[in-house]
Motif scaffolding. Structure first.
Motif, PDB file in Angstrom:
ATOM      1  N   THR A  12       0.864  -1.180   0.000  1.00  0.00           N
ATOM      2  CA  THR A  12       0.000   0.000   0.000  1.00  0.00           C
ATOM      3  C   THR A  12       0.896   1.224   0.000  1.00  0.00           C
ATOM      4  N   GLU A  17      -2.916   3.498  -2.956  1.00  0.00           N
ATOM      5  CA  GLU A  17      -2.957   2.363  -3.887  1.00  0.00           C
ATOM      6  C   GLU A  17      -2.596   1.076  -3.151  1.00  0.00           C
ATOM      7  N   THR A  18      -3.276   0.012  -3.487  1.00  0.00           N
ATOM      8  CA  THR A  18      -2.893  -1.309  -3.003  1.00  0.00           C
ATOM      9  C   THR A  18      -2.607  -2.157  -4.226  1.00  0.00           C
TER      10      THR A  18
END
Length: 58
Positions: A12, A17-18
């Protein structure tokens, strides 16, 4: 010397964002470090460059 294998590492970023990064390493810890370095250097497909959370999936 340990045998290397592919690890899936969930990362992450500071941009929320992952992503899943695949790293070739000799341990989950080294895979996590490799994934962090990939994000920070821009080699991973992310906008963010700082890793907030990271762990190898087993």
């Amino acid at each position: 010397m340990s045998d290397c294998q592919f690890y899936d590492v969930q990362v992450t970023t500071d941009m929320g964002e992952t992503v899943l990064v695949q790293a070739y390493a000799d341990s989950p810890q080294h895979a996590e470090l490799t994934a962090i370095l990939m994000v920070e250097s821009g080699d991973a497909d992310t906008i963010g460059r700082a890793v907030i959370d990271c762990f190898a999936l087993e």
